[in-house]
Motif scaffolding. Sequence first.
Motif, PDB file in Angstrom:
ATOM      1  N   THR A   2      16.346   2.597  26.633  1.00 46.04           N
ATOM      2  CA  THR A   2      17.234   2.855  25.501  1.00 46.04           C
ATOM      3  C   THR A   2      17.463   4.245  25.057  1.00 46.04           C
ATOM      4  O   THR A   2      16.501   5.126  25.248  1.00 46.04           O
ATOM      5  N   ALA A   3      18.487   4.292  24.359  1.00 49.73           N
ATOM      6  CA  ALA A   3      18.839   5.722  24.043  1.00 49.73           C
ATOM      7  C   ALA A   3      17.947   6.170  22.707  1.00 49.73           C
ATOM      8  O   ALA A   3      17.451   5.077  22.047  1.00 49.73           O
ATOM      9  N   PRO A   4      17.459   7.429  22.749  1.00 54.40           N
ATOM     10  CA  PRO A   4      16.391   7.888  21.300  1.00 54.40           C
ATOM     11  C   PRO A   4      17.366   7.394  20.277  1.00 54.40           C
ATOM     12  O   PRO A   4      18.605   7.652  20.110  1.00 54.40           O
ATOM     13  N   LEU A   5      16.754   6.963  19.114  1.00 55.45           N
ATOM     14  CA  LEU A   5      17.300   6.583  17.654  1.00 55.45           C
ATOM     15  C   LEU A   5      17.527   8.006  16.973  1.00 55.45           C
ATOM     16  O   LEU A   5      16.569   8.809  17.076  1.00 55.45           O
ATOM     17  N   ARG A   6      18.685   8.012  16.485  1.00 53.36           N
ATOM     18  CA  ARG A   6      19.004   9.111  15.716  1.00 53.36           C
ATOM     19  C   ARG A   6      19.750   8.480  14.506  1.00 53.36           C
ATOM     20  O   ARG A   6      20.936   8.289  14.701  1.00 53.36           O
ATOM     21  N   LEU A   7      19.026   8.192  13.180  1.00 43.86           N
ATOM     22  CA  LEU A   7      19.807   7.368  12.196  1.00 43.86           C
ATOM     23  C   LEU A   7      19.713   8.132  10.982  1.00 43.86           C
ATOM     24  O   LEU A   7      18.772   8.886  10.766  1.00 43.86           O
ATOM     25  N   THR A   8      20.703   8.081  10.161  1.00 40.15           N
ATOM     26  CA  THR A   8      20.892   8.777   8.962  1.00 40.15           C
ATOM     27  C   THR A   8      20.972   7.572   7.629  1.00 40.15           C
ATOM     28  O   THR A   8      21.886   6.765   8.040  1.00 40.15           O
ATOM     29  N   ARG A  55      10.691  -5.571  26.656  1.00 40.47           N
ATOM     30  CA  ARG A  55       9.873  -4.555  27.223  1.00 40.47           C
ATOM     31  C   ARG A  55       9.164  -3.970  26.010  1.00 40.47           C
ATOM     32  O   ARG A  55       9.589  -3.423  25.014  1.00 40.47           O
ATOM     33  N   ASP A  56       7.818  -4.006  25.965  1.00 41.16           N
ATOM     34  CA  ASP A  56       7.009  -3.261  24.777  1.00 41.16           C
ATOM     35  C   ASP A  56       6.914  -1.988  25.141  1.00 41.16           C
ATOM     36  O   ASP A  56       6.089  -1.593  25.995  1.00 41.16           O
ATOM     37  N   ARG A  57       7.348  -1.140  24.300  1.00 43.15           N
ATOM     38  CA  ARG A  57       7.366   0.261  24.136  1.00 43.15           C
ATOM     39  C   ARG A  57       7.332   0.727  22.787  1.00 43.15           C
ATOM     40  O   ARG A  57       7.614   0.107  21.640  1.00 43.15           O
ATOM     41  N   ARG A  58       6.560   1.829  22.664  1.00 45.99           N
ATOM     42  CA  ARG A  58       6.420   2.701  21.491  1.00 45.99           C
ATOM     43  C   ARG A  58       7.091   4.154  21.778  1.00 45.99           C
ATOM     44  O   ARG A  58       7.250   4.646  22.984  1.00 45.99           O
ATOM     45  N   VAL A  59       7.391   4.861  20.577  1.00 43.67           N
ATOM     46  CA  VAL A  59       8.026   6.321  20.863  1.00 43.67           C
ATOM     47  C   VAL A  59       7.581   7.138  19.705  1.00 43.67           C
ATOM     48  O   VAL A  59       7.596   6.369  18.623  1.00 43.67           O
ATOM     49  N   VAL A 121      17.760   9.916   3.995  1.00 36.49           N
ATOM     50  CA  VAL A 121      16.834   9.711   4.951  1.00 36.49           C
ATOM     51  C   VAL A 121      17.244   9.787   6.305  1.00 36.49           C
ATOM     52  O   VAL A 121      18.342   9.621   6.641  1.00 36.49           O
ATOM     53  N   VAL A 122      16.480  10.667   7.096  1.00 35.87           N
ATOM     54  CA  VAL A 122      16.793  10.713   8.578  1.00 35.87           C
ATOM     55  C   VAL A 122      15.626  10.247   9.395  1.00 35.87           C
ATOM     56  O   VAL A 122      14.520  10.472   9.121  1.00 35.87           O
ATOM     57  N   LEU A 123      16.179   9.586  10.280  1.00 33.83           N
ATOM     58  CA  LEU A 123      14.892   9.069  11.546  1.00 33.83           C
ATOM     59  C   LEU A 123      15.438   9.596  12.843  1.00 33.83           C
ATOM     60  O   LEU A 123      16.585   9.222  13.115  1.00 33.83           O
ATOM     61  N   VAL A 124      14.477  10.300  13.458  1.00 34.92           N
ATOM     62  CA  VAL A 124      14.836  10.668  14.849  1.00 34.92           C
ATOM     63  C   VAL A 124      13.649  10.443  15.780  1.00 34.92           C
ATOM     64  O   VAL A 124      12.606  10.883  15.487  1.00 34.92           O
ATOM     65  N   ASP A 125      14.147   9.920  16.711  1.00 33.77           N
ATOM     66  CA  ASP A 125      12.800   9.614  18.026  1.00 33.77           C
ATOM     67  C   ASP A 125      12.578  11.020  18.723  1.00 33.77           C
ATOM     68  O   ASP A 125      13.747  11.798  19.026  1.00 33.77           O
ATOM     69  N   LEU A 126      11.448  11.522  18.779  1.00 32.02           N
ATOM     70  CA  LEU A 126      10.988  12.791  19.104  1.00 32.02           C
ATOM     71  C   LEU A 126      10.394  12.916  20.785  1.00 32.02           C
ATOM     72  O   LEU A 126      10.236  13.962  21.170  1.00 32.02           O
ATOM     73  N   SER A 127      10.227  11.540  21.312  1.00 23.69           N
ATOM     74  CA  SER A 127       9.469  11.660  22.601  1.00 23.69           C
ATOM     75  C   SER A 127      10.029  10.399  23.365  1.00 23.69           C
ATOM     76  O   SER A 127      10.929   9.749  23.100  1.00 23.69           O
ATOM     77  N   ARG A 128       9.605  10.614  24.708  1.00 26.69           N
ATOM     78  CA  ARG A 128      10.155   9.346  25.725  1.00 26.69           C
ATOM     79  C   ARG A 128       9.108   8.203  25.203  1.00 26.69           C
ATOM     80  O   ARG A 128       8.163   8.195  24.941  1.00 26.69           O
ATOM     81  N   PRO A 129       9.923   7.079  25.631  1.00 24.03           N
ATOM     82  CA  PRO A 129       9.069   5.797  25.145  1.00 24.03           C
ATOM     83  C   PRO A 129       7.844   5.490  26.254  1.00 24.03           C
ATOM     84  O   PRO A 129       7.948   6.147  27.326  1.00 24.03           O
ATOM     85  N   TRP A 130       6.753   5.112  25.654  1.00 20.66           N
ATOM     86  CA  TRP A 130       5.608   4.704  26.585  1.00 20.66           C
ATOM     87  C   TRP A 130       5.616   3.128  26.393  1.00 20.66           C
ATOM     88  O   TRP A 130       5.675   2.764  25.229  1.00 20.66           O
ATOM     89  N   ARG A 131       4.895   2.852  27.414  1.00 22.97           N
ATOM     90  CA  ARG A 131       4.443   1.353  27.293  1.00 22.97           C
ATOM     91  C   ARG A 131       3.311   1.105  26.212  1.00 22.97           C
ATOM     92  O   ARG A 131       2.457   1.689  26.132  1.00 22.97           O
ATOM     93  N   ALA A 132       3.584  -0.010  25.241  1.00 21.62           N
ATOM     94  CA  ALA A 132       2.833  -0.319  24.273  1.00 21.62           C
ATOM     95  C   ALA A 132       1.712  -1.261  24.829  1.00 21.62           C
ATOM     96  O   ALA A 132       1.955  -1.997  25.723  1.00 21.62           O
TER      97      ALA A 132
END
Length: 153
Positions: A2-8, A55-59, A121-132
């Motif tokens: 999935t694409a990295p999240l960038r939410l405001t 898919r169990d992932r964390r980022v 408030v701003v949320l930004v994914d900073l890394s590639r996802p990895w398996r949780a």
Amino acid sequence: MTAPLRLTALDEHDLAAISAALQDAVALLGDFEHSKRLRSFTMAFNRFCWEAGRRDRRVRSGVQIGHVTAARSRNIRQGAEDAVVNLLAIRFEPGEMPSGQVVCTFSGGGELRLDVECLDVVLVDLSRPWRATARPQHETADIGEPDEETQAP
């Protein structure tokens, strides 16, 4: 992938989307920073990727809250840089508009309250996802009223 999240979030509806994305995110208290000079509060989390489906992932994700005039916490150990917290939700409690409080609720009764001049408030994914290693699970229960209040980091 999935694409990295960038939410405001500039209103409560936007903040609900950020809260949903951050449900069950974990962080070290050492990854929280309140800058009085910049009037911001920044947090880094390992966010569970609910949007990834089965898919169990964390980022690694960063959250910045702007226009912060004060920060307080309850039931969060001050100075415990290595303490792990589990975020349950973020919500906005309006005051005299556009001001109010951004409230972060953590498992175990922890709470962070940030007085803000307006919601920013701003949320930004900073890394590639990895398996949780596991999918977050917790019982739905009343958090209750925390009883200890301190100044936030």
